[in-house]
Design a protein around this motif. Structure first.
Motif, PDB file in Angstrom:
ATOM      1  N   TYR A  90      45.695  45.672  35.246  1.00  0.00           N
ATOM      2  CA  TYR A  90      44.826  46.210  34.200  1.00  0.00           C
ATOM      3  C   TYR A  90      44.813  45.296  32.981  1.00  0.00           C
ATOM      4  O   TYR A  90      43.741  44.970  32.451  1.00  0.00           O
ATOM      5  CB  TYR A  90      45.311  47.604  33.821  1.00  0.00           C
ATOM      6  CG  TYR A  90      44.508  48.290  32.733  1.00  0.00           C
ATOM      7  CD1 TYR A  90      43.157  48.542  32.885  1.00  0.00           C
ATOM      8  CD2 TYR A  90      45.130  48.717  31.553  1.00  0.00           C
ATOM      9  CE1 TYR A  90      42.422  49.185  31.900  1.00  0.00           C
ATOM     10  CE2 TYR A  90      44.405  49.368  30.567  1.00  0.00           C
ATOM     11  CZ  TYR A  90      43.052  49.597  30.738  1.00  0.00           C
ATOM     12  OH  TYR A  90      42.340  50.236  29.749  1.00  0.00           O
ATOM     13  N   ASP A  92      45.459  42.123  32.888  1.00  0.00           N
ATOM     14  CA  ASP A  92      44.779  40.872  33.239  1.00  0.00           C
ATOM     15  C   ASP A  92      43.269  41.038  33.190  1.00  0.00           C
ATOM     16  O   ASP A  92      42.555  40.170  32.661  1.00  0.00           O
ATOM     17  CB  ASP A  92      45.188  40.419  34.642  1.00  0.00           C
ATOM     18  CG  ASP A  92      46.610  39.880  34.705  1.00  0.00           C
ATOM     19  OD1 ASP A  92      47.199  39.622  33.631  1.00  0.00           O
ATOM     20  OD2 ASP A  92      47.125  39.724  35.825  1.00  0.00           O
ATOM     21  N   GLU A  93      42.764  42.147  33.734  1.00  0.00           N
ATOM     22  CA  GLU A  93      41.316  42.355  33.744  1.00  0.00           C
ATOM     23  C   GLU A  93      40.776  42.538  32.327  1.00  0.00           C
ATOM     24  O   GLU A  93      39.728  41.985  31.977  1.00  0.00           O
ATOM     25  CB  GLU A  93      40.942  43.557  34.616  1.00  0.00           C
ATOM     26  CG  GLU A  93      41.230  43.366  36.096  1.00  0.00           C
ATOM     27  CD  GLU A  93      40.484  42.204  36.709  1.00  0.00           C
ATOM     28  OE1 GLU A  93      39.415  41.815  36.197  1.00  0.00           O
ATOM     29  OE2 GLU A  93      40.974  41.661  37.718  1.00  0.00           O
ATOM     30  N   ASP A  96      40.786  39.120  30.567  1.00  0.00           N
ATOM     31  CA  ASP A  96      39.655  38.298  31.008  1.00  0.00           C
ATOM     32  C   ASP A  96      38.350  38.797  30.387  1.00  0.00           C
ATOM     33  O   ASP A  96      37.502  37.995  29.978  1.00  0.00           O
ATOM     34  CB  ASP A  96      39.534  38.331  32.535  1.00  0.00           C
ATOM     35  CG  ASP A  96      40.646  37.562  33.230  1.00  0.00           C
ATOM     36  OD1 ASP A  96      41.368  36.808  32.544  1.00  0.00           O
ATOM     37  OD2 ASP A  96      40.795  37.732  34.452  1.00  0.00           O
ATOM     38  N   ALA A  97      38.192  40.118  30.308  1.00  0.00           N
ATOM     39  CA  ALA A  97      36.967  40.683  29.738  1.00  0.00           C
ATOM     40  C   ALA A  97      36.837  40.361  28.254  1.00  0.00           C
ATOM     41  O   ALA A  97      35.731  40.200  27.731  1.00  0.00           O
ATOM     42  CB  ALA A  97      36.937  42.197  29.949  1.00  0.00           C
ATOM     43  N   HIS A 104      33.411  42.532  31.960  1.00  0.00           N
ATOM     44  CA  HIS A 104      33.197  43.094  33.292  1.00  0.00           C
ATOM     45  C   HIS A 104      34.026  44.340  33.560  1.00  0.00           C
ATOM     46  O   HIS A 104      33.759  45.052  34.526  1.00  0.00           O
ATOM     47  CB  HIS A 104      33.559  42.052  34.357  1.00  0.00           C
ATOM     48  CG  HIS A 104      35.026  41.739  34.396  1.00  0.00           C
ATOM     49  ND1 HIS A 104      35.640  40.950  33.441  1.00  0.00           N
ATOM     50  CD2 HIS A 104      36.006  42.128  35.257  1.00  0.00           C
ATOM     51  CE1 HIS A 104      36.928  40.855  33.722  1.00  0.00           C
ATOM     52  NE2 HIS A 104      37.179  41.564  34.817  1.00  0.00           N
ATOM     53  N   TRP A 105      35.043  44.604  32.707  1.00  0.00           N
ATOM     54  CA  TRP A 105      35.985  45.685  33.016  1.00  0.00           C
ATOM     55  C   TRP A 105      36.060  46.666  31.849  1.00  0.00           C
ATOM     56  O   TRP A 105      36.426  46.294  30.738  1.00  0.00           O
ATOM     57  CB  TRP A 105      37.365  45.110  33.290  1.00  0.00           C
ATOM     58  CG  TRP A 105      38.252  46.095  34.006  1.00  0.00           C
ATOM     59  CD1 TRP A 105      38.998  47.088  33.439  1.00  0.00           C
ATOM     60  CD2 TRP A 105      38.457  46.186  35.413  1.00  0.00           C
ATOM     61  NE1 TRP A 105      39.652  47.803  34.415  1.00  0.00           N
ATOM     62  CE2 TRP A 105      39.339  47.272  35.639  1.00  0.00           C
ATOM     63  CE3 TRP A 105      37.979  45.465  36.514  1.00  0.00           C
ATOM     64  CZ2 TRP A 105      39.766  47.641  36.911  1.00  0.00           C
ATOM     65  CZ3 TRP A 105      38.397  45.832  37.780  1.00  0.00           C
ATOM     66  CH2 TRP A 105      39.283  46.910  37.971  1.00  0.00           C
ATOM     67  N   PRO A 111      43.127  49.678  37.806  1.00  0.00           N
ATOM     68  CA  PRO A 111      43.103  49.195  39.193  1.00  0.00           C
ATOM     69  C   PRO A 111      44.157  49.926  40.021  1.00  0.00           C
ATOM     70  O   PRO A 111      45.324  49.971  39.643  1.00  0.00           O
ATOM     71  CB  PRO A 111      43.454  47.710  39.068  1.00  0.00           C
ATOM     72  CG  PRO A 111      43.336  47.371  37.616  1.00  0.00           C
ATOM     73  CD  PRO A 111      43.575  48.641  36.868  1.00  0.00           C
ATOM     74  N   ASP A 114      44.023  46.595  45.491  1.00  0.00           N
ATOM     75  CA  ASP A 114      43.296  45.327  45.606  1.00  0.00           C
ATOM     76  C   ASP A 114      42.748  45.217  47.022  1.00  0.00           C
ATOM     77  O   ASP A 114      43.516  45.126  47.978  1.00  0.00           O
ATOM     78  CB  ASP A 114      44.250  44.176  45.294  1.00  0.00           C
ATOM     79  CG  ASP A 114      43.549  42.841  45.174  1.00  0.00           C
ATOM     80  OD1 ASP A 114      42.453  42.699  45.734  1.00  0.00           O
ATOM     81  OD2 ASP A 114      44.114  41.924  44.552  1.00  0.00           O
ATOM     82  N   GLY A 118      38.489  39.724  45.178  1.00  0.00           N
ATOM     83  CA  GLY A 118      38.151  40.171  43.827  1.00  0.00           C
ATOM     84  C   GLY A 118      37.806  41.639  43.728  1.00  0.00           C
ATOM     85  O   GLY A 118      37.532  42.137  42.635  1.00  0.00           O
ATOM     86  N   TYR A 120      38.353  45.757  43.846  1.00  0.00           N
ATOM     87  CA  TYR A 120      39.390  46.743  43.549  1.00  0.00           C
ATOM     88  C   TYR A 120      38.891  48.154  43.839  1.00  0.00           C
ATOM     89  O   TYR A 120      37.701  48.445  43.687  1.00  0.00           O
ATOM     90  CB  TYR A 120      39.745  46.734  42.058  1.00  0.00           C
ATOM     91  CG  TYR A 120      40.648  45.633  41.586  1.00  0.00           C
ATOM     92  CD1 TYR A 120      42.017  45.669  41.830  1.00  0.00           C
ATOM     93  CD2 TYR A 120      40.138  44.573  40.835  1.00  0.00           C
ATOM     94  CE1 TYR A 120      42.855  44.675  41.361  1.00  0.00           C
ATOM     95  CE2 TYR A 120      40.969  43.573  40.355  1.00  0.00           C
ATOM     96  CZ  TYR A 120      42.326  43.628  40.627  1.00  0.00           C
ATOM     97  OH  TYR A 120      43.151  42.643  40.155  1.00  0.00           O
ATOM     98  N   TYR A 135      35.095  48.322  42.529  1.00  0.00           N
ATOM     99  CA  TYR A 135      34.628  47.155  41.777  1.00  0.00           C
ATOM    100  C   TYR A 135      34.373  46.036  42.777  1.00  0.00           C
ATOM    101  O   TYR A 135      35.287  45.580  43.466  1.00  0.00           O
ATOM    102  CB  TYR A 135      35.691  46.738  40.757  1.00  0.00           C
ATOM    103  CG  TYR A 135      35.381  45.442  40.043  1.00  0.00           C
ATOM    104  CD1 TYR A 135      34.294  45.344  39.186  1.00  0.00           C
ATOM    105  CD2 TYR A 135      36.181  44.315  40.228  1.00  0.00           C
ATOM    106  CE1 TYR A 135      34.000  44.159  38.526  1.00  0.00           C
ATOM    107  CE2 TYR A 135      35.908  43.131  39.567  1.00  0.00           C
ATOM    108  CZ  TYR A 135      34.811  43.054  38.724  1.00  0.00           C
ATOM    109  OH  TYR A 135      34.530  41.872  38.076  1.00  0.00           O
TER     110      TYR A 135
END
Length: 202
Positions: A90, A92-93, A96-97, A104-105, A111, A114, A118, A120, A135
């Protein structure tokens, strides 16, 4: 033969609740490799760190069944521990967002599992029923909202589908003659608004 009703602690004629049936399945699938459940203190620490309350059914899975490692496909992520966990995935996403103008998240979506490539399974903590989302980043071309689907209206429904062997990810679910195939995920209509209103990094 094991009496699963007795093992799940139910009276004759009663259907054990979904957590009890998941526990029976997890023990059958994983045996001694099944991780011990998390403690109440560990769960509280995770929720404090995330700033979220886990849906009650999800909390019960981690508290009563085990710390991940069971369930559909590649199995539930562990909640705590070394290596990749629900918490680290979570973070990490969201991280990145936060590094893009087109996140994107959405915050509050954890999550769960997996699927690889990519993809989830994720649970919406802002949903009263714990809606389970899919996702699929490979479907996002010009809009990340297109990557989000509703897999099940609730976590309980998602687990029941897995226990029945009727998930879209089950090859055998498509092979029964004369029966409808599994229900396919449908677009998550809230995705665009949730992504537009997200506060990156939170």
């Amino acid at each position: 033969m094991t009496d699963t009703n007795a093992e799940a602690g139910t009276r004759a004629g009663e259907r054990p609740d979904v957590v009890a049936r998941v526990a029976v399945r997890a023990r059958a699938d994983r045996g001694d490799a099944l991780r011990a459940p998390v403690s109440a203190r560990e769960l509280a620490a995770v929720e404090a760190e995330l700033g979220l309350v886990l849906p009650p059914l999800l909390a019960r899975l981690y508290r009563e069944v085990g710390n991940g490692g069971y369930g559909p496909g590649y199995q539930l992520l562990p909640l705590t521990g070394d290596g990749r966990t629900l918490v680290s995935a979570y973070r990490d996403e969201l991280s990145d967002a936060a590094c893009t103008d087109d996140p994107h998240w959405p915050a509050g979506v954890l999550p769960l599992l997996d699927w690889g490539c990519g993809m989830y399974a994720a649970v919406d903590c802002h949903s009263a029923t714990g809606t389970v989302l899919l996702y699929e980043p490979n479907d996002a071309h010009d809009d990340w909202a297109d990557a989000w689907y509703v897999d099940a209206g609730s976590l309980e429904e998602w687990l029941e589908t897995w226990l029945a062997g009727k998930g879209w990810y089950e090859e055998d679910a498509y092979e029964a003659p004369g029966e409808e195939g599994p229900q396919e995920p449908c677009p998550w209509t809230e995705a665009k608004a949730r992504l537009a209103g997200a506060e990156p990094g939170r």
